[in-house]
Design a protein around this motif. Structure first.
Motif, PDB file in Angstrom:
ATOM      1  N   ASN A  59       0.821  -1.207   0.000  1.00 17.24           N
ATOM      2  CA  ASN A  59       0.000   0.000   0.000  1.00 17.24           C
ATOM      3  C   ASN A  59       0.860   1.263   0.000  1.00 17.24           C
ATOM      4  O   ASN A  59       0.623   2.210   0.764  1.00 17.24           O
ATOM      5  CB  ASN A  59      -0.935   0.004   1.214  1.00 17.24           C
ATOM      6  N   LEU A  60       1.855   1.262  -0.899  1.00 16.55           N
ATOM      7  CA  LEU A  60       2.766   2.388  -0.973  1.00 16.55           C
ATOM      8  C   LEU A  60       2.047   3.614  -1.528  1.00 16.55           C
ATOM      9  O   LEU A  60       1.158   3.496  -2.366  1.00 16.55           O
ATOM     10  CB  LEU A  60       3.965   2.038  -1.857  1.00 16.55           C
ATOM     11  N   PRO A  61       2.424   4.801  -1.079  1.00 16.94           N
ATOM     12  CA  PRO A  61       1.758   6.032  -1.551  1.00 16.94           C
ATOM     13  C   PRO A  61       2.203   6.392  -2.965  1.00 16.94           C
ATOM     14  O   PRO A  61       3.264   5.952  -3.439  1.00 16.94           O
ATOM     15  CB  PRO A  61       2.224   7.088  -0.550  1.00 16.94           C
ATOM     16  N   ARG A  62       1.407   7.202  -3.616  1.00 15.42           N
ATOM     17  CA  ARG A  62       1.796   7.682  -4.941  1.00 15.42           C
ATOM     18  C   ARG A  62       2.984   8.638  -4.824  1.00 15.42           C
ATOM     19  O   ARG A  62       3.004   9.492  -3.941  1.00 15.42           O
ATOM     20  CB  ARG A  62       0.634   8.427  -5.599  1.00 15.42           C
ATOM     21  N   PRO A  63       3.946   8.498  -5.692  1.00 14.89           N
ATOM     22  CA  PRO A  63       5.028   9.493  -5.686  1.00 14.89           C
ATOM     23  C   PRO A  63       4.489  10.817  -6.218  1.00 14.89           C
ATOM     24  O   PRO A  63       3.572  10.845  -7.035  1.00 14.89           O
ATOM     25  CB  PRO A  63       6.058   8.887  -6.645  1.00 14.89           C
TER      26      PRO A  63
END
Length: 226
Positions: free
Chosen positions: A52-56
């Motif tokens: 669930n990595l954030p958007r760059p």
């Protein structure tokens, strides 16, 4: 007579045969690398989704994409270029993860993603097969591609400052046409000698497929009121 002399003699006596061999080799290398980079990108996208990595941010995305693209172009004829190609496609896979999580969270998100994937595959293989089987020269699309790039870039910049109804739809539709034209152009360039570097051919096709998938996904989301 050594092997190099035989190859030179074969090219002189049968230039078309030599050219066909070079084209076949370029196709094999391009599509083999394309398949590997797509698998690697999909793996990175899966990890990005699972964690669930954030958007760059937009700055990181642009710097990462164009920086790696410039480096690949510079080292296109070396092993470094190959490693950078995996770095670029892996980075694009990472950026794709949060987008897919967003769509999969929608009530019919899984269906939207599946449809976009299926449509992307059909468009890519259909256009590639058409260019290969007909062997038409699509170099005339270069002007359209350049103009399309400028228009789309201006539309994207405008979307940050003004809210125009239907602009997002127009941009997505424009990218579908733009990506389709690039696929035809790049495949034709491989056949007719306009492109002789499999790393650059792979990167061009990969980016086109990526943009095509995202544009179709956005269009399906818009039409389904999501």
């Amino acid at each position: 007579m050594n092997m190099q002399d035989r190859n030179t003699q074969a090219h002189v006596l049968h230039p078309s045969m030599a050219d066909e061999a070079q084209v076949s080799k370029l196709f094999r290398n391009t599509y083999s690398l394309l398949g590997m980079t797509m698998a690697f990108s999909a793996l990175v996208a899966f990890v990005s989704m699972s964690m669930n990595l954030p958007r760059p941010g937009i700055i990181i995305t642009l710097v990462g994409f164009y920086g790696l693209l410039f480096a690949i172009s510079k080292f296109r004829n070396s092993g470094v270029g190959l490693l950078l190609t995996f770095a670029l496609t892996g980075f694009m896979g990472y950026t794709l993860g949060p987008i897919l999580n967003h769509y999969l969270a929608l009530p019919n998100g899984g269906q939207l993603v599946s449809m976009a994937l299926g449509m992307t595959a059909m468009v890519f293989f259909g256009l590639s097969a058409y260019a290969i089987l007909t062997r038409k020269d699509f170099s005339f699309l270069s002007g359209f591609i350049m103009a399309g790039f400028v228009v789309l870039l201006c539309a994207i910049v405008a979307s940050f400052f003004v809210q125009i109804s239907g602009l997002s739809l127009a941009i997505s539709a424009g990218f579908v046409l733009f990506s389709s034209a690039v696929i035809l152009y790049q495949t034709s360039a491989i056949i007719h000698g306009g492109e002789d570097n499999y790393i650059m051919a792979t990167v061009t096709l990969f980016v086109s497929i990526y943009n095509l998938f995202l544009s179709l996904l956005q269009l399906l989301g818009i039409f389904s009121n999501d």
